[in-house]
Write an enzyme that holds these catalytic residues in place. Sequence first.
Site, PDB file in Angstrom:
ATOM      1  N   SER A 111       0.795  -1.229   0.000  1.00 37.91           N
ATOM      2  CA  SER A 111       0.000   0.000   0.000  1.00 37.91           C
ATOM      3  C   SER A 111       0.831   1.285   0.000  1.00 37.91           C
ATOM      4  O   SER A 111       1.511   1.573  -0.960  1.00 37.91           O
ATOM      5  CB  SER A 111      -0.949  -0.053   1.195  1.00 37.91           C
ATOM      6  OG  SER A 111      -1.775   1.050   1.207  1.00 37.91           O
ATOM      7  N   ASP A 145      -3.911   6.266  -2.632  1.00 32.21           N
ATOM      8  CA  ASP A 145      -2.650   5.713  -2.121  1.00 32.21           C
ATOM      9  C   ASP A 145      -2.188   4.587  -3.045  1.00 32.21           C
ATOM     10  O   ASP A 145      -2.801   4.330  -4.086  1.00 32.21           O
ATOM     11  CB  ASP A 145      -2.779   5.266  -0.660  1.00 32.21           C
ATOM     12  CG  ASP A 145      -3.644   4.024  -0.515  1.00 32.21           C
ATOM     13  OD1 ASP A 145      -4.469   3.777  -1.414  1.00 32.21           O
ATOM     14  OD2 ASP A 145      -3.496   3.311   0.484  1.00 32.21           O
ATOM     15  N   GLU A 203     -11.032   6.707   8.436  1.00 35.64           N
ATOM     16  CA  GLU A 203      -9.856   7.162   9.148  1.00 35.64           C
ATOM     17  C   GLU A 203      -9.478   8.512   8.545  1.00 35.64           C
ATOM     18  O   GLU A 203      -9.758   8.773   7.361  1.00 35.64           O
ATOM     19  CB  GLU A 203      -8.711   6.170   8.970  1.00 35.64           C
ATOM     20  CG  GLU A 203      -9.006   4.818   9.591  1.00 35.64           C
ATOM     21  CD  GLU A 203      -7.818   3.873   9.515  1.00 35.64           C
ATOM     22  OE1 GLU A 203      -7.284   3.541  10.564  1.00 35.64           O
ATOM     23  OE2 GLU A 203      -7.442   3.468   8.405  1.00 35.64           O
ATOM     24  N   ALA A 204      -8.816   9.358   9.343  1.00 37.80           N
ATOM     25  CA  ALA A 204      -8.436  10.667   8.827  1.00 37.80           C
ATOM     26  C   ALA A 204      -7.550  10.527   7.589  1.00 37.80           C
ATOM     27  O   ALA A 204      -7.571  11.382   6.692  1.00 37.80           O
ATOM     28  CB  ALA A 204      -7.715  11.458   9.918  1.00 37.80           C
ATOM     29  N   ARG A 240       1.387   6.020  19.199  1.00 37.44           N
ATOM     30  CA  ARG A 240       1.066   4.591  19.080  1.00 37.44           C
ATOM     31  C   ARG A 240       2.069   3.925  18.147  1.00 37.44           C
ATOM     32  O   ARG A 240       2.603   4.591  17.229  1.00 37.44           O
ATOM     33  CB  ARG A 240      -0.364   4.380  18.547  1.00 37.44           C
ATOM     34  CG  ARG A 240      -0.664   5.140  17.265  1.00 37.44           C
ATOM     35  CD  ARG A 240      -2.017   4.798  16.685  1.00 37.44           C
ATOM     36  NE  ARG A 240      -2.010   3.478  16.071  1.00 37.44           N
ATOM     37  CZ  ARG A 240      -1.585   3.230  14.836  1.00 37.44           C
ATOM     38  NH1 ARG A 240      -1.127   4.206  14.056  1.00 37.44           N
ATOM     39  NH2 ARG A 240      -1.602   2.004  14.361  1.00 37.44           N
ATOM     40  N   SER A 259       3.178   1.993  15.019  1.00 36.91           N
ATOM     41  CA  SER A 259       2.565   1.705  13.711  1.00 36.91           C
ATOM     42  C   SER A 259       2.423   0.202  13.535  1.00 36.91           C
ATOM     43  O   SER A 259       3.244  -0.572  14.029  1.00 36.91           O
ATOM     44  CB  SER A 259       3.453   2.272  12.603  1.00 36.91           C
ATOM     45  OG  SER A 259       3.112   1.676  11.364  1.00 36.91           O
ATOM     46  N   ARG A 276       4.214   6.330  15.821  1.00 35.53           N
ATOM     47  CA  ARG A 276       3.581   7.517  15.236  1.00 35.53           C
ATOM     48  C   ARG A 276       3.194   8.496  16.344  1.00 35.53           C
ATOM     49  O   ARG A 276       2.710   8.085  17.410  1.00 35.53           O
ATOM     50  CB  ARG A 276       2.329   7.136  14.457  1.00 35.53           C
ATOM     51  CG  ARG A 276       2.621   6.254  13.256  1.00 35.53           C
ATOM     52  CD  ARG A 276       1.464   6.273  12.272  1.00 35.53           C
ATOM     53  NE  ARG A 276       1.579   5.191  11.317  1.00 35.53           N
ATOM     54  CZ  ARG A 276       2.351   5.189  10.228  1.00 35.53           C
ATOM     55  NH1 ARG A 276       3.103   6.243   9.966  1.00 35.53           N
ATOM     56  NH2 ARG A 276       2.380   4.152   9.412  1.00 35.53           N
TER      57      ARG A 276
HETATM   58  C1  G16 Z   1      -3.254   0.407   6.597  1.00 35.64           C
HETATM   59  C2  G16 Z   1      -4.543   0.125   7.313  1.00 35.64           C
HETATM   60  C3  G16 Z   1      -5.168   1.428   7.779  1.00 35.64           C
HETATM   61  C4  G16 Z   1      -4.161   2.175   8.635  1.00 35.64           C
HETATM   62  C5  G16 Z   1      -2.833   2.352   7.899  1.00 35.64           C
HETATM   63  C6  G16 Z   1      -1.741   2.912   8.781  1.00 35.64           C
HETATM   64  O1  G16 Z   1      -3.532   1.206   5.483  1.00 35.64           O
HETATM   65  O2  G16 Z   1      -5.416  -0.551   6.452  1.00 35.64           O
HETATM   66  O3  G16 Z   1      -6.325   1.139   8.504  1.00 35.64           O
HETATM   67  O4  G16 Z   1      -4.650   3.433   8.982  1.00 35.64           O
HETATM   68  O5  G16 Z   1      -2.375   1.096   7.443  1.00 35.64           O
HETATM   69  O6  G16 Z   1      -1.563   2.022   9.850  1.00 35.64           O
HETATM   70  P1  G16 Z   1      -0.421   2.210  10.913  1.00 35.64           P
HETATM   71  O7  G16 Z   1      -0.563   3.594  11.445  1.00 35.64           O
HETATM   72  O8  G16 Z   1      -0.694   1.146  11.936  1.00 35.64           O
HETATM   73  O9  G16 Z   1       0.898   2.053  10.210  1.00 35.64           O
HETATM   74  P2  G16 Z   1      -2.879   0.941   4.071  1.00 35.64           P
HETATM   75  O10 G16 Z   1      -3.600   1.880   3.172  1.00 35.64           O
HETATM   76  O11 G16 Z   1      -1.413   1.212   4.202  1.00 35.64           O
HETATM   77  O12 G16 Z   1      -3.178  -0.495   3.804  1.00 35.64           O
END
Ligand code: G16
Length: 550
Positions: A66, A275, A368-369, A495, A497, A504
Amino acid sequence: MAEEGHSIDGLVQGYPKKDGTFEYGTAGFRKDAEVMDFIVMRMGLLAALRSKVCGGEVVGLVITASHNPVKDNGVKLVDPDGGMMAEAWEEIATHLVNVNDGDVAGAVGDIAKRFNVDDAATGCVYIGRDTRPSSDRLLQAAMQGVSGIPNVSSQDFGVVSTPHLHFLVRAHNLKQSSDYWNVIGENYQLVAKSLPISDGSAYTGDVLVDGANGVGAGCAVQLNKACGDYLNLSVINDGTTGVLNLDCGADYVKSNQREPPNHEFLPNQRCCSFDGDADRIVYFSKDGDNVFHLLDGDKIAVLIAEFIMELLEAASLHLNVGVVQTAYANGAATNVLEERKIPIACTSTGVKHLHHKAKDFEIGVYFEANGHGTVLYSDKATKMITDAKAAESETDSLGPAGQLYHYMQISNQAVGDSCADLCMVELALRKKQWSVQDWDGQCKFLPNRMLKVKVADRRVIKTTNAERQVTEPSDLQPAIDSLVAEYEQGRSFVRPSGTEDVVRVYAEANTQVTADHLAARVACAVFDNAGGSGQRPQEPSPLGAKRVKH
Ligand code: G16
């Protein structure tokens, strides 16, 4: 399971385990692509078992990292309902990936035994991948893994967005149309046709899409075709020259609160960024004074929730609509929802948590924001909207129930989806006949800042209260509390990540300067109290008179 044991041992030889401990995180496993092969192979085994355990229903396996840099890759599994794999299986996945090579066959046998998986039972795994160069190689690993479990087939859908693969799994199991582009496009056109644009309207269907140099760029082209004359998308960062997620895409725009630097944006142009795997979207624009404006998941949630509520009211339908957020939601967004009496729930980060919570409402809007979200309609809501549409008299233009019915079909009810979300936003703006400035002007958000801090082991940080408070290390939360108390409208939390090897930091306050200041000091507190590694973040100099003392 002796027979598969043999073939599994053969597979393991081809995909030996790499050193380290690996965890099924916020969105599956994510690492440098060089270490992912054995993980993906083992996830192929697990996906095949999961399909059998789910009575032969199709499950999904997506190869993507992602928003992470192009050198990374990842894998996550999709359950038969199209949502993220059941949380109870995350531990099973983590165990299977961490056992030594010689114990993989045994671990597979244990899972089969625990869930009474019969050798003769059948299953099927749908596989999709993003545009990363390593994804082709990892596809082979996934298919090999699936082949290690007897009577389970795999189907490769090639390069697709993550939400497209989720959609295909859900549609197959629910026996619904699997023509993704047609479902979105046809329903979009029907609703748009019923919302004519008047002369002098501030709304036009022109949108500039930043494709993050990933799969989303091609999706935007397909979406443009599917939506006919009602939408006019042009695409930048389409992958022909740039690098995936580098200085572009939703995560870059949201985290840095700025536009991609490689393009000249017209004043007040409505732009959005997808993204790397096209499951998130944020909007932005530059005004006449060249000031950047971000319209993130919080603003999208308010816009969509209000659109749905207006249509419900017009159709005389009484259904409760709620919004699910995380700790990252801007304090001002939460206030707006409260003022407008829209129920709110807050969960930990990760769409799996928001998705689950959204089911508590008859219509659950979750975002999510960072732009990851969608809308879920309960069976009750679906039936009431469908019945109300059927009762509306047939004319050329849809009534409110008809509009809501077709709007509901656009929503990807499996997971966040850049393309479906774009359509839902555009229809809401079209109904209001709003420009991007009109939308932005509805609510002024508190300035905020997100930072990342490197620590030796991010797992030392434990949180509670939907990640808004740290419980371990014990000195960290008091340190954050005393910093926050110094800032007007200050709020901050930290928190670990679940997708990157960082902690983060989020901070908001009454001005951008104070929000940045608070974030920088909290980052230092994390470094000092949670085993920071490498360079300590720079301690900002005091703000002097601007600092608000209590
Ligand atoms: C993934 C999750 C999202 C999360 C993001 C960041 O998004 O599906 O729900 O907000 O990671 O997560 P973290 O802050 O735990 O790194 P994506 O779009 O990268 O698959």
